[in-house]
Design a protein around this motif. Structure first.
Motif, PDB file in Angstrom:
ATOM      1  N   HIS A  64       0.795  -1.230   0.000  1.00 51.75           N
ATOM      2  CA  HIS A  64       0.000   0.000   0.000  1.00 51.75           C
ATOM      3  C   HIS A  64       0.829   1.282   0.000  1.00 51.75           C
ATOM      4  CE1 HIS A  64      -3.197  -2.801   0.937  1.00 51.75           C
ATOM      5  NE2 HIS A  64      -4.086  -1.835   0.899  1.00 51.75           N
ATOM      6  N   ILE A 108       1.234  -6.418  -4.763  1.00 52.56           N
ATOM      7  CA  ILE A 108      -0.057  -6.241  -4.103  1.00 52.56           C
ATOM      8  C   ILE A 108      -0.508  -7.608  -3.609  1.00 52.56           C
ATOM      9  CG2 ILE A 108      -2.435  -5.439  -4.321  1.00 52.56           C
ATOM     10  CD1 ILE A 108      -1.563  -3.779  -6.732  1.00 52.56           C
ATOM     11  N   HIS A 110      -3.149  -9.134  -3.220  1.00 55.33           N
ATOM     12  CA  HIS A 110      -4.124  -9.913  -3.990  1.00 55.33           C
ATOM     13  C   HIS A 110      -3.585 -10.347  -5.356  1.00 55.33           C
ATOM     14  CE1 HIS A 110      -6.456  -8.599  -0.750  1.00 55.33           C
ATOM     15  NE2 HIS A 110      -6.609  -7.369  -1.185  1.00 55.33           N
ATOM     16  N   ASP A 129      -7.902  -6.412   4.294  1.00 53.67           N
ATOM     17  CA  ASP A 129      -8.084  -5.551   3.130  1.00 53.67           C
ATOM     18  C   ASP A 129      -9.372  -5.976   2.451  1.00 53.67           C
ATOM     19  OD1 ASP A 129      -6.279  -3.746   1.061  1.00 53.67           O
ATOM     20  OD2 ASP A 129      -7.793  -4.984   0.091  1.00 53.67           O
ATOM     21  N   HIS A 131     -10.511  -5.905  -0.484  1.00 58.24           N
ATOM     22  CA  HIS A 131     -10.509  -6.552  -1.805  1.00 58.24           C
ATOM     23  C   HIS A 131     -10.008  -7.984  -1.783  1.00 58.24           C
ATOM     24  CE1 HIS A 131     -11.057  -2.341  -2.821  1.00 58.24           C
ATOM     25  NE2 HIS A 131     -11.927  -2.879  -3.655  1.00 58.24           N
ATOM     26  N   SER A 344      -3.522  -1.372  -9.788  1.00 61.89           N
ATOM     27  CA  SER A 344      -4.361  -1.793  -8.658  1.00 61.89           C
ATOM     28  C   SER A 344      -4.658  -3.285  -8.709  1.00 61.89           C
ATOM     29  CB  SER A 344      -5.686  -1.035  -8.588  1.00 61.89           C
ATOM     30  OG  SER A 344      -6.674  -1.687  -9.352  1.00 61.89           O
ATOM     31  N   CYS A 345      -5.093  -3.816  -7.574  1.00 62.70           N
ATOM     32  CA  CYS A 345      -5.380  -5.250  -7.505  1.00 62.70           C
ATOM     33  C   CYS A 345      -6.517  -5.660  -8.430  1.00 62.70           C
ATOM     34  CB  CYS A 345      -5.682  -5.656  -6.066  1.00 62.70           C
ATOM     35  SG  CYS A 345      -7.048  -4.750  -5.331  1.00 62.70           S
ATOM     36  N   CYS A 405       0.424  -0.522  -4.800  1.00 64.73           N
ATOM     37  CA  CYS A 405      -0.969  -0.061  -4.935  1.00 64.73           C
ATOM     38  C   CYS A 405      -1.061   1.284  -5.640  1.00 64.73           C
ATOM     39  CB  CYS A 405      -1.614   0.055  -3.557  1.00 64.73           C
ATOM     40  SG  CYS A 405      -1.801  -1.534  -2.729  1.00 64.73           S
ATOM     41  N   CYS A 408      -4.147   3.846  -6.590  1.00 64.70           N
ATOM     42  CA  CYS A 408      -5.456   3.308  -6.214  1.00 64.70           C
ATOM     43  C   CYS A 408      -5.946   3.978  -4.949  1.00 64.70           C
ATOM     44  CB  CYS A 408      -5.381   1.804  -6.023  1.00 64.70           C
ATOM     45  SG  CYS A 408      -6.899   1.122  -5.380  1.00 64.70           S
ATOM     46  N   LEU A 409      -5.058   4.187  -3.987  1.00 67.89           N
ATOM     47  CA  LEU A 409      -5.486   4.875  -2.767  1.00 67.89           C
ATOM     48  C   LEU A 409      -4.518   5.949  -2.320  1.00 67.89           C
ATOM     49  CD1 LEU A 409      -5.157   2.842   0.545  1.00 67.89           C
ATOM     50  CD2 LEU A 409      -3.515   2.872  -1.306  1.00 67.89           C
ATOM     51  N   ASN A 427     -10.567   0.399  -8.366  1.00 72.25           N
ATOM     52  CA  ASN A 427     -11.879  -0.105  -7.962  1.00 72.25           C
ATOM     53  C   ASN A 427     -12.746   0.876  -7.193  1.00 72.25           C
ATOM     54  OD1 ASN A 427     -10.519  -0.183  -5.406  1.00 72.25           O
ATOM     55  ND2 ASN A 427      -9.582  -2.086  -6.114  1.00 72.25           N
ATOM     56  N   ARG A 433     -10.372   9.477  -2.712  1.00 68.66           N
ATOM     57  CA  ARG A 433      -9.705   8.188  -2.761  1.00 68.66           C
ATOM     58  C   ARG A 433      -8.313   8.252  -3.374  1.00 68.66           C
ATOM     59  NH1 ARG A 433      -9.625   2.919  -0.755  1.00 68.66           N
ATOM     60  NH2 ARG A 433      -8.657   1.581  -2.292  1.00 68.66           N
TER      61      ARG A 433
HETATM   62  S1  SF4 Z   1      -7.751  -1.786  -3.494  1.00 74.65           S
HETATM   63 FE1  SF4 Z   1      -6.027  -0.550  -4.050  1.00 74.65          FE
HETATM   64  S2  SF4 Z   1      -5.092  -0.135  -2.098  1.00 74.65           S
HETATM   65 FE2  SF4 Z   1      -6.396  -1.895  -1.745  1.00 74.65          FE
HETATM   66  S3  SF4 Z   1      -5.092  -3.677  -2.125  1.00 74.65           S
HETATM   67 FE3  SF4 Z   1      -6.076  -3.143  -4.039  1.00 74.65          FE
HETATM   68  S4  SF4 Z   1      -4.596  -1.867  -5.080  1.00 74.65           S
HETATM   69 FE4  SF4 Z   1      -4.033  -1.897  -2.944  1.00 74.65          FE
END
Ligand code: SF4
Lengths: 465, 204
Positions: A64, A108, A110, A129, A131, A344-345, A405, A408-409, A427, A433
């Motif tokens: 992250h 990441i 995931h 997390d 996701h 991102s994931c 990440c 994404c955040l 996502n 965000r």
């Molecule tokens: S949603 Fe974004 S911040 Fe969360 S694990 Fe996936 S890539 Fe990382």
């Protein structure tokens, strides 16, 4: 006996017992941890003098907060450095296997679980997390948890949980060209709402899903939580087994055959009973783009933005327009962008990069647009470079980064500034965000992001097909 | 073992936070997740909605002097959706919120709250609207949320509230801090694990 779903089967085999509260104590087959949600959990463990109950079922990485450009330590951001060090110290003290910044398996959480073959069918999997639902692509019961639950899993390898209902979502027929797994899940969330999945596990099936590769299924399951469903999964099939074969944590030889037998046995019975069934047609799904401030506020590329009074949630629509600044009734096509983010994931794997590179090949990112491609893992980066995809992106004017990440955040240096508008393969389009309280996010597929980057505005990717 | 704290009745003045689908990125912006402990989270709830870029206070219920000291939070639908960050309930709790009453809650958020001993209870749309209106008209109104009897009382009114039975029982019996409860069964956990073929690497 009535047919059972995959959810029922895994729930039963992993139930330790019923707690005095009435909740079920559920064994967790795999626990993945990262730097953000774990520091207080390890502190609590230390306070209580507890150890990690099932070390061999616990794996850690950093994703992250890590910068995706300059990675020399200490990081420029002292807070990022502190949090990373906290995880490094904790995994060392407790003896958790760790894929750190210098590991070829960093990425990441995931993305690396499946890639290493840690994620397998017929397992329960938890991670701090939301996701975590991504791993459901394998026929895994995977759910996001909070920090206190991370502590519970560390200390006991179990969670106190309530059983969900199961909603089967069939996507029948076939998708048109230029329509991707991302468009499918955005359409599902649009149809069922951002809280429509509350209390449900989503089981995805039908011809469209059957035909998807594992990476596409991950994209689909990843966003289950954006539809309010804690769990989303696809029944394991030959595609799943082929993907897993030969991966680092997957057994080989006769043990692999035994694994496949087990994996087959956990798939939902053909006569399984569902609490709800939804049918959708692949041909009705267009390239889809969000226009608002939650992932359910989306339209097909040929549609116009809704009029609040005609919209299911008029207040939600008004609030979205207030932030985004669009005109109700305007086309989504042609909406200008400032930034393009592929990563991102949800969409940072080879399938995503190939689709985006096909659009970017031999073309140029529009002048003034900041465009980023961020691999989901060090392994994806290596594979993409072996195929020359990084050159395609770089020649087109995209920045090619290290795994994480990223935007994404935006807990790392990759952020939107001010009112910037970002075409993003991530996502969440929540306010703030992507790192700027005034920033604006348009979610779409990686191919659509690439097309938007070339044009400086939202276009229909099918013009390139 | 830690001391058992039973959460049966929570009360005090309230603060209304209107809107559906209020996500955890709004409740606590991601940059505050960089902090290694939860200690300062109470300073941050709704930070970007409460303060502008220069740190000046904006109009927001959490800034409104009328609502200072509130311990009950009223919300609408799907409150707490999005990221699983426990920093969100921690921020609200450390700000002083001891019960949240809404039309509905996102699943992970409600679970996180319960594990901290912060009840999330539901009432109908009209009832929530009535209670929000009551607070806005008279911020001094005191509300008592009774988890045991599943009611909320204020003025001369009594309204039925709901929450999952497992959450209700965890809170009222003091079992909401689940670690000890789960750890007591560690032998049984090992037995369950031993029966799962993947735990032994599909060795036989
Ligand atoms: S949603 Fe974004 S911040 Fe969360 S694990 Fe996936 S890539 Fe990382």
């Amino acid at each position: 006996m009535a047919g059972r779903t995959l959810y029922d089967k895994i729930w039963e085999s992993h139930s330790v017992g019923v707690l005095p509260t009435g909740q079920t104590q559920l064994f967790i087959g795999l626990h993945l941890i990262h730097e953000i949600t774990t520091a207080p959990a390890f502190d609590m463990l230390r306070e209580k003098g507890m150890d990690v109950a099932f070390l061999e079922r616990t794996f850690a990485t950093v994703d992250h907060i890590v910068p995706t450009d300059i990675r020399t330590r200490p990081f420029l951001d002292p807070e990022a450095e502190e949090l990373t060090q906290a995880l490094e110290k904790n995994v060392k003290q407790f003896g958790v296997e760790f894929f750190g910044l210098d590991s070829m398996n960093q990425g990441i959480v995931h993305v690396i679980g499946p890639q290493l073959g840690l994620t397998q069918p017929g397992m329960t999997l938890a991670c701090g997390d939301s996701h975590t639902s991504t791993h459901g692509a394998f026929g895994t019961l995977a759910f996001g948890i909070g920090t206190s639950q991370v502590r519970d899993v560390l200390a006991t390898q179990t969670l106190a949980m309530d059983k969900l209902k199961v909603r089967r979502i069939n996507v029948n027929g076939a998708l048109g060209t230029g329509v991707y797994a991302k468009d499918v899940i955005l359409s599902i969330i649009r149809k069922l709402g951002v809280s429509g999945g509350k209390g449900f596990a989503y089981e995805y099936g039908g011809a469209v899903i059957d035909r998807m590769n594992m990476e596409e299924r991950m994209t689909l399951c990843n966003m289950s939580i954006e539809g309010g469903a804690l769990v989303g999964y696809v029944n394991p099939d030959q595609t799943t087994f082929d993907y897993l074969k030969g991966r680092r944590y997957v057994p080989s030889g006769a043990a692999f055959d035994r694994a496949v037998n087990y994996w087959k046995s956990v798939a939902s019975d053909s006569a399984a009973i569902y609490d709800d069934v939804i049918n959708m047609e692949g041909k009705d799904i267009e390239p889809t783009v969000t226009w608002g401030i939650n992932p359910g506020q989306s339209v097909g590329i040929s549609e116009r933005l809704p009029i609040p009074d005609e919209y299911a949630d008029p207040d939600g629509a008004r609030k979205a327009y207030e932030h985004m600044g669009w005109q109700p009734g305007a086309p989504i096509l042609g909406t200008p962008i400032d930034v393009a983010f592929i990563g991102s994931c949800t969409n940072s794997r080879m399938t995503d990069f190939r689709a985006a590179a096909k659009i970017a090949q031999g073309r140029k990112v529009k002048a003034g647009i900041r465009a980023l491609v961020v691999p989901g893992s060090a392994e994806v980066k290596k594979l993409a470079e072996a195929e020359g995809l990084h050159e395609v992106f770089k020649q087109a004017g995209f920045q090619w980064r290290e795994a994480g990440c990223s935007m994404c955040l935006a807990m790392n240096p990759d952020k939107l500034n001010g009112r910037e508008i970002c075409a993003s393969s991530s996502n969440r389009n929540f306010i703030g965000r992507q790192g700027s309280p005034q920033g604006r996010t348009l979610l779409m597929s990686p191919a659509m992001v690439a097309a938007a980057a070339l044009n400086g505005k939202v276009v229909d990717v099918r013009q390139y097909e | 073992m830690t001391e058992i704290v039973k959460i049966v009745k929570v009360g005090g003045t309230a603060v209304p936070m209107r809107g559906n689908d209020i996500d955890t990125d709004r409740i606590i912006p991601a940059r505050y997740l960089k902090e290694v402990t939860f200690a300062r989270m109470g300073d941050y709830p709704f930070f970007d909605e409460r303060f502008d870029a220069s740190g000046k206070k904006k109009d927001h219920p959490f800034n409104d002097p009328e609502y200072q000291g509130a311990s009950v939070l009223f919300v609408n639908k799907n409150f707490g959706c999005g990221s699983s960050r426990e920093h969100a309930p921690q921020a609200l709790y450390r700000f002083g919120i001891k019960a949240i009453v809404g039309e509905s809650f996102a699943a992970i958020f409600a679970g996180n709250c319960t594990m901290m001993g912060l009840p999330t209870v539901t009432a109908t749309h009209d009832e929530v609207a009535l209670m929000m209106k009551t607070v806005e008209e008279n911020p001094k109104t005191k509300f008592t949320v009774d988890i045991e009897t599943k009611t909320i009382c204020f003025d001369d009114k009594r309204i039925a509230i709901d929450l999952p039975e497992t959450y209700r029982s965890a809170l009222t019996s003091g079992c909401w801090d689940s670690t000890a409860l789960l750890r007591a069964n560690l032998d049984q956990v090992k037995k369950t694990a031993a029966k799962l073929p993947y735990i032994g690497g599909f060795a036989n």
